[in-house]
Design a protein around this motif. Structure first.
Motif, PDB file in Angstrom:
ATOM      1  N   HIS A 460      -9.506  -1.351  24.309  1.00 29.85           N
ATOM      2  CA  HIS A 460      -9.506  -0.753  22.962  1.00 29.85           C
ATOM      3  C   HIS A 460     -10.405  -1.578  22.039  1.00 29.85           C
ATOM      4  O   HIS A 460     -10.332  -2.818  22.036  1.00 29.85           O
ATOM      5  CB  HIS A 460      -8.070  -0.700  22.422  1.00 29.85           C
ATOM      6  N   ASP A 462     -10.315  -2.388  19.015  1.00 29.12           N
ATOM      7  CA  ASP A 462      -9.677  -3.214  17.983  1.00 29.12           C
ATOM      8  C   ASP A 462      -8.838  -4.352  18.560  1.00 29.12           C
ATOM      9  O   ASP A 462      -8.183  -5.086  17.808  1.00 29.12           O
ATOM     10  CB  ASP A 462      -8.794  -2.353  17.078  1.00 29.12           C
ATOM     11  N   PRO A 487      -5.436  -8.800  17.321  1.00 28.20           N
ATOM     12  CA  PRO A 487      -6.495  -7.892  16.875  1.00 28.20           C
ATOM     13  C   PRO A 487      -7.855  -8.562  16.825  1.00 28.20           C
ATOM     14  O   PRO A 487      -7.950  -9.794  16.696  1.00 28.20           O
ATOM     15  CB  PRO A 487      -6.036  -7.466  15.472  1.00 28.20           C
ATOM     16  N   VAL A 491     -10.126  -6.947  11.958  1.00 27.67           N
ATOM     17  CA  VAL A 491      -9.210  -5.803  12.050  1.00 27.67           C
ATOM     18  C   VAL A 491      -7.844  -6.215  11.513  1.00 27.67           C
ATOM     19  O   VAL A 491      -7.286  -7.228  11.940  1.00 27.67           O
ATOM     20  CB  VAL A 491      -9.076  -5.303  13.509  1.00 27.67           C
ATOM     21  N   GLU A 492      -7.325  -5.446  10.607  1.00 29.26           N
ATOM     22  CA  GLU A 492      -6.016  -5.742  10.029  1.00 29.26           C
ATOM     23  C   GLU A 492      -4.885  -5.253  10.938  1.00 29.26           C
ATOM     24  O   GLU A 492      -4.927  -4.131  11.444  1.00 29.26           O
ATOM     25  CB  GLU A 492      -5.874  -5.071   8.660  1.00 29.26           C
ATOM     26  N   GLY A 493      -3.905  -6.105  11.128  1.00 29.47           N
ATOM     27  CA  GLY A 493      -2.740  -5.722  11.913  1.00 29.47           C
ATOM     28  C   GLY A 493      -1.735  -5.004  11.050  1.00 29.47           C
ATOM     29  O   GLY A 493      -0.703  -5.562  10.670  1.00 29.47           O
ATOM     30  N   GLU A 496      -1.407   1.358  10.168  1.00 26.96           N
ATOM     31  CA  GLU A 496      -2.475   2.291  10.567  1.00 26.96           C
ATOM     32  C   GLU A 496      -3.090   1.893  11.906  1.00 26.96           C
ATOM     33  O   GLU A 496      -3.316   2.734  12.777  1.00 26.96           O
ATOM     34  CB  GLU A 496      -3.556   2.336   9.482  1.00 26.96           C
ATOM     35  N   THR A 497      -3.345   0.587  12.078  1.00 24.48           N
ATOM     36  CA  THR A 497      -3.901   0.094  13.347  1.00 24.48           C
ATOM     37  C   THR A 497      -2.900   0.292  14.479  1.00 24.48           C
ATOM     38  O   THR A 497      -3.267   0.665  15.593  1.00 24.48           O
ATOM     39  CB  THR A 497      -4.264  -1.399  13.224  1.00 24.48           C
ATOM     40  N   GLU A 498      -1.624   0.050  14.186  1.00 27.33           N
ATOM     41  CA  GLU A 498      -0.582   0.259  15.195  1.00 27.33           C
ATOM     42  C   GLU A 498      -0.572   1.705  15.670  1.00 27.33           C
ATOM     43  O   GLU A 498      -0.559   1.979  16.875  1.00 27.33           O
ATOM     44  CB  GLU A 498       0.790  -0.107  14.634  1.00 27.33           C
ATOM     45  N   ASN A 500      -2.932   3.888  15.509  1.00 25.33           N
ATOM     46  CA  ASN A 500      -4.174   4.164  16.239  1.00 25.33           C
ATOM     47  C   ASN A 500      -4.066   3.725  17.699  1.00 25.33           C
ATOM     48  O   ASN A 500      -4.446   4.449  18.623  1.00 25.33           O
ATOM     49  CB  ASN A 500      -5.336   3.444  15.539  1.00 25.33           C
ATOM     50  N   ILE A 501      -3.503   2.535  17.919  1.00 29.49           N
ATOM     51  CA  ILE A 501      -3.371   1.993  19.279  1.00 29.49           C
ATOM     52  C   ILE A 501      -2.375   2.803  20.101  1.00 29.49           C
ATOM     53  O   ILE A 501      -2.630   3.164  21.258  1.00 29.49           O
ATOM     54  CB  ILE A 501      -2.954   0.504  19.217  1.00 29.49           C
TER      55      ILE A 501
END
Length: 554
Positions: A460, A462, A487, A491-493, A496-498, A500-501
């Motif tokens: 991935h 990110d 990350p 990239v912010e943890g 939104e990132t969660e 996405n993953i």
């Protein structure tokens, strides 16, 4: 000294499965005994119809495809009443059956097709697209894909199995000659901590032995006749037939003992309860998440489940709280059993009469086996002491396909299988499983290999580093996979990132492998000097997170 089973030793015949099931002299039930029923369409198979359909299909395989001994037929289908005839027709023709999870992606299915060396695939129409893609990757020609179930291909491009079996001239073919102890009947795939699933090689003798062992374990409490309607015990069959639990305990036990299976394509609580009431179901093999639903869901109160005489829970540990909650609510007793793909599967089960006095135990060792608990130094420990369970018996698999090292690590020179499960036995011969040596995550009985998910997640854009562990979700009574992610720089943890993953991985894996435990962001993944992920450190962290109220995300 190893513990020997307290049951009298069984005389297990040295015959192939076809002979064992369809040429036996000791069958007590008639040809017209109904064995498999589709509760939605009312379509069914009697014992005699299963035999004749399987025979026709086996002859059709030889006639259509010049089927040879050792050729592999893969199955990619939810539960279907046609599956048993397909299985035994393939075995009659000398073939090997390799069932695959219908939730697999094309990539996951293609791996199993290639690894098993499958020559053909049986599936259902709704699964054709994924099957086609996987077969293309595995080099299986389209004319080697056949359909089972109620839907046919209106273009007639893909044959229904009924067309494969209805072929002129097929009568000249004879049953293949089988060496029961050496020739494979099934290649079931069990996930390993190294990533890819491993092909578990099960011989005809393995399944013959375990079918007989299971019957002894149920202690004569199940019958093919009698009951309120004189039609004998009826068993609910929602456990997947592609899993060894359903393959042996449901498909084989029913045809061997003459029980009627009510076959559900997949589990649905409302339908499960409705079928119990409508058909007078008397016995069910279940898993802990189902037990949880029976104890808590308001849906259950709408139905009369009083016909159930006993349930047997397996695939994962069952707590006293769950057992007592169901009994207090429904007066349905629940006993436990234990087994693995490598043991065909059932090695232990609780006698019916001890379901309440030994809650938490997986029961007693079934016939013809020996067992011992071993210390990390591989020294046998005494009763009451904790160790890894090792098992020996006629149900122990032959090894892992194309995996000498895995086989060598799992089987000892004197025939013991190292289960990877930790527990103990008491002075009365009751066995307990308390933990696992293996790193596999078990989501509702399905195995999820952490290394496989890590291999995908590391790609991935990110993610810099990642480790996956199983965390317990108490509300569903199962483990769920959680990723601990480092990350990429910049990239912010965040949530939104969660998301996405989690969404990204969900598109690449079968449903049971999704990150239902969510994602936690960390500065680094704890590792040993040799680079091995220290999952125990993450498990301690997860426990601390739970205490703070950071629950699994479902």
């Amino acid at each position: 000294m190893p513990t020997e089973s307290a049951y009298p030793k069984l005389d297990i015949p040295n015959v192939d499965l076809w002979t064992f099931l369809f040429e036996r002299k000791d069958r007590s039930f008639p040809d017209d005994k109904v064995i498999y029923i589709n509760p939605d369409t009312k379509r069914s198979y009697t014992y005699g119809q299963v035999r004749s359909t399987a025979l026709d299909f086996g002859k059709g395989l030889k006639a259509n495809w010049e089927w040879k001994k050792g050729d592999v037929l893969a199955l990619y289908t939810p539960n279907c009443i046609d599956t048993p005839a397909i299985l035994w027709g393939t075995l009659w023709a000398g073939g090997i059956v390799s069932p695959a999870n219908p939730g697999y992606t094309a990539e996951e299915l293609a791996f199993q097709l290639k690894d098993s060396g499958a020559k053909a695939l049986a599936t259902q129409k709704p699964f054709l697209q994924t099957a086609l893609e996987a077969c293309k990757k595995a080099g299986i020609e389209e004319d080697r894909i056949i359909l089972i179930g109620d839907e046919k291909d209106e273009t007639a491009k893909f044959k229904h199995f009924t067309n494969v079996r209805n072929i002129s001239g097929a009568t000249r073919f004879r049953k293949a000659k089988i060496d029961p102890k050496k020739d494979l009947a099934f290649l079931v795939y069990s996930s390993g901590t190294t990533g890819h699933p491993k092909g578990v090689m099960l011989s005809h003798s393995n399944i013959v032995a375990n079918t007989m062992m299971i019957k002894v374990g149920e202690g004569g409490n199940l019958s093919w006749k009698g009951g309120k309607d004189g039609q004998g015990d009826k068993i609910m069959a929602f456990l997947p037939f592609f899993h060894i639990y359903g393959l042996t305990c449901l498909i084989h036990q029913s045809i061997y003992s003459g029980f009627t299976l009510i076959v559900m394509p997949k589990f649905d609580l409302e339908q499960f309860c409705s079928h119990i009431e409508k058909f007078g179901i008397t016995f069910a093999y279940v898993v802990p998440p189902i037990v949880l639903l029976l104890g808590k869901s308001p849906v259950v109160s709408k139905y009369d489940l009083s016909s159930i005489r006993m349930m047997n829970s397996g695939a994962a540990p069952l707590t006293r709280e769950l057992v007592e909650a169901v009994y207090d609510r429904l007066k349905i007793p629940i006993k436990q059993g234990y087994g693995l793909s490598e043991t065909s599967p059932t090695t232990h089960t609780q006698p019916w009469e001890t379901w309440r006095t030994h809650i938490g135990s997986v029961g007693r060792l079934l016939p013809n086996q020996a067992a011992k608990y071993m210390s990390p130094e591989e020294k046998e420990v005494s009763a009451g002491e904790t160790g890894e369970l090792w098992l020996k018996g006629p149900n122990i698999f032959l090894g892992y396909l194309n995996n000498e090292e895995g086989t060598k690590n799992a089987l000892t020179a004197d025939g013991y299988f190292k289960t990877g499960d930790v527990g103990h036995q008491d002075k009365d011969g009751n066995f307990f499983i308390t933990d696992r040596v293996k790193e596999l995550i078990k989501y509702k009985g399905f195995q999820v290999p952490p290394a496989e998910l890590e291999g995908l997640l590391i790609s991935h854009p990110d993610i810099d580093d990642v480790a996956v562990i199983g965390i317990q979700d108490h509300e569903q009574a199962t483990e769920v996979p959680r990723a601990y992610v480092v990350p990429k720089k910049g990239v912010e943890g965040n949530k939104e990132t969660e998301k996405n993953i989690v969404d990204w991985l969900a598109k690449k894996v079968a449903s049971h492998k999704k990150l239902r435990g969510g994602v936690r962001f960390v500065d680094e993944v704890p590792k040993s000097a040799s680079g091995k992920i220290l999952r125990r450190v993450l498990k301690v962290r997860a426990q601390e997170e739970e205490k703070k109220g950071e629950k699994a995300k479902l």
